[in-house]
Scaffold this motif. Sequence first.
Motif, PDB file in Angstrom:
ATOM      1  N   ALA A 145       0.980  -1.239  -0.048  1.00 56.65           N
ATOM      2  CA  ALA A 145      -0.077   0.066  -0.028  1.00 56.65           C
ATOM      3  C   ALA A 145       0.835   1.295   0.094  1.00 56.65           C
ATOM      4  O   ALA A 145       0.471   2.279  -0.724  1.00 56.65           O
ATOM      5  N   PHE A 146       1.944   1.315   0.735  1.00 60.76           N
ATOM      6  CA  PHE A 146       3.048   2.266   0.785  1.00 60.76           C
ATOM      7  C   PHE A 146       3.437   2.499  -0.896  1.00 60.76           C
ATOM      8  O   PHE A 146       3.284   3.589  -1.321  1.00 60.76           O
ATOM      9  N   LEU A 147       3.903   1.642  -1.401  1.00 60.40           N
ATOM     10  CA  LEU A 147       4.378   1.597  -2.941  1.00 60.40           C
ATOM     11  C   LEU A 147       3.539   2.367  -3.705  1.00 60.40           C
ATOM     12  O   LEU A 147       3.625   3.163  -4.666  1.00 60.40           O
ATOM     13  N   LEU A 148       2.128   1.986  -3.526  1.00 61.22           N
ATOM     14  CA  LEU A 148       0.984   2.479  -4.380  1.00 61.22           C
ATOM     15  C   LEU A 148       0.653   3.689  -4.033  1.00 61.22           C
ATOM     16  O   LEU A 148      -0.195   4.457  -4.939  1.00 61.22           O
ATOM     17  N   THR A 149       1.335   4.211  -2.984  1.00 61.89           N
ATOM     18  CA  THR A 149       1.108   5.651  -2.457  1.00 61.89           C
ATOM     19  C   THR A 149       2.370   6.422  -2.860  1.00 61.89           C
ATOM     20  O   THR A 149       1.938   7.794  -3.427  1.00 61.89           O
ATOM     21  N   SER A 150       3.251   6.019  -2.579  1.00 57.65           N
ATOM     22  CA  SER A 150       4.672   6.777  -3.050  1.00 57.65           C
ATOM     23  C   SER A 150       5.393   5.825  -3.603  1.00 57.65           C
ATOM     24  O   SER A 150       5.981   4.844  -2.554  1.00 57.65           O
ATOM     25  N   ASP A 151       5.947   5.887  -4.797  1.00 57.03           N
ATOM     26  CA  ASP A 151       7.041   4.807  -5.079  1.00 57.03           C
ATOM     27  C   ASP A 151       8.520   5.205  -4.654  1.00 57.03           C
ATOM     28  O   ASP A 151       9.195   5.792  -5.453  1.00 57.03           O
ATOM     29  N   GLY A 152       8.643   5.209  -3.251  1.00 55.80           N
ATOM     30  CA  GLY A 152       9.849   5.506  -2.808  1.00 55.80           C
ATOM     31  C   GLY A 152       9.418   6.755  -1.971  1.00 55.80           C
ATOM     32  O   GLY A 152       8.497   7.170  -1.870  1.00 55.80           O
ATOM     33  N   TRP A 153      10.642   7.161  -1.079  1.00 54.36           N
ATOM     34  CA  TRP A 153      10.445   8.474  -0.240  1.00 54.36           C
ATOM     35  C   TRP A 153      11.562   8.732   0.077  1.00 54.36           C
ATOM     36  O   TRP A 153      12.780   7.947   0.478  1.00 54.36           O
ATOM     37  N   ASN A 154      11.974  10.018  -0.068  1.00 54.75           N
ATOM     38  CA  ASN A 154      13.174  10.568   0.441  1.00 54.75           C
ATOM     39  C   ASN A 154      13.098  11.215   1.807  1.00 54.75           C
ATOM     40  O   ASN A 154      11.946  11.663   2.194  1.00 54.75           O
ATOM     41  N   GLY A 155      14.271  11.207   2.350  1.00 62.21           N
ATOM     42  CA  GLY A 155      14.124  11.969   3.845  1.00 62.21           C
ATOM     43  C   GLY A 155      13.313  11.526   4.784  1.00 62.21           C
ATOM     44  O   GLY A 155      12.152  11.837   5.387  1.00 62.21           O
ATOM     45  N   VAL A 156      13.626  10.075   5.170  1.00 61.07           N
ATOM     46  CA  VAL A 156      12.980   9.393   6.283  1.00 61.07           C
ATOM     47  C   VAL A 156      13.293  10.022   7.410  1.00 61.07           C
ATOM     48  O   VAL A 156      12.078   9.917   8.364  1.00 61.07           O
ATOM     49  N   GLY A 157      14.371  10.101   7.887  1.00 65.39           N
ATOM     50  CA  GLY A 157      14.741  10.721   9.254  1.00 65.39           C
ATOM     51  C   GLY A 157      15.596   9.630  10.127  1.00 65.39           C
ATOM     52  O   GLY A 157      15.656   8.505   9.635  1.00 65.39           O
ATOM     53  N   GLY A 158      15.962  10.212  11.134  1.00 61.27           N
ATOM     54  CA  GLY A 158      17.058   9.345  11.732  1.00 61.27           C
ATOM     55  C   GLY A 158      18.206   9.005  10.760  1.00 61.27           C
ATOM     56  O   GLY A 158      18.772   9.742  10.251  1.00 61.27           O
ATOM     57  N   TRP A 159      18.572   7.691  10.795  1.00 60.93           N
ATOM     58  CA  TRP A 159      19.753   7.530  10.002  1.00 60.93           C
ATOM     59  C   TRP A 159      19.198   6.539   8.776  1.00 60.93           C
ATOM     60  O   TRP A 159      20.206   5.814   8.202  1.00 60.93           O
ATOM     61  N   ILE A 160      18.044   6.774   8.496  1.00 63.09           N
ATOM     62  CA  ILE A 160      17.586   6.158   7.035  1.00 63.09           C
ATOM     63  C   ILE A 160      17.523   7.536   6.320  1.00 63.09           C
ATOM     64  O   ILE A 160      16.757   8.422   6.477  1.00 63.09           O
ATOM     65  N   GLU A 161      18.077   7.295   4.979  1.00 63.13           N
ATOM     66  CA  GLU A 161      17.831   8.487   3.987  1.00 63.13           C
ATOM     67  C   GLU A 161      16.724   8.285   3.215  1.00 63.13           C
ATOM     68  O   GLU A 161      15.960   9.214   2.868  1.00 63.13           O
TER      69      GLU A 161
END
Length: 189
Positions: A71-87
Amino acid sequence: MSDIDESAPALTTPQEWRGYLREYNELYLRTADDDELDSGQAWMGHEPATEETVLAAERRLGVRFPPSYRAFLLTSDGWNGVGGWIELVWSCERIPWMRNTSGGANLIDLYGEDPDDEYAVLFRRSLDVAEGEDFWFLDPAEVGPEGEWAAYLFEPKYGELKEFASFAELFHASRRLMEWFAGDDAADD
């Protein structure tokens, strides 16, 4: 499982993810350091993946993604700026098995001296879903009653592994971390 927020939404539909990601995006933009943002950037997400794109990624990897990740991928195929130490969260075309990434291979080598080491076994079979200093990954061998795969945050600098009930729970934990940092920043003002 660690850090589970029973009141957090399950996020198993694109509609649920849309509202959640709008709030997440606002929080990220409010709390990110200037060097983490491109000039004028207002949205950290991407266009939604099509059903065909998701199916192609699933065929390439030989799995069906768990509901919250799909469902996430069907909403946004990837994501920039997750926060913490995940880019970033990978787009469909870039999703790899951990064993096929340099970071995953390094972890497998580090923990794999004992072929039965639980970390090495987990890293070998898991799907890498994000890029950063830390690792986010999903384990297709641990499937919950709703079809969700166990999700993990691994912090190599501490050798610390945290387990979550789903991909959505990883996002919830990241959001709580941003909120915590934002609270610290507000206390410093």
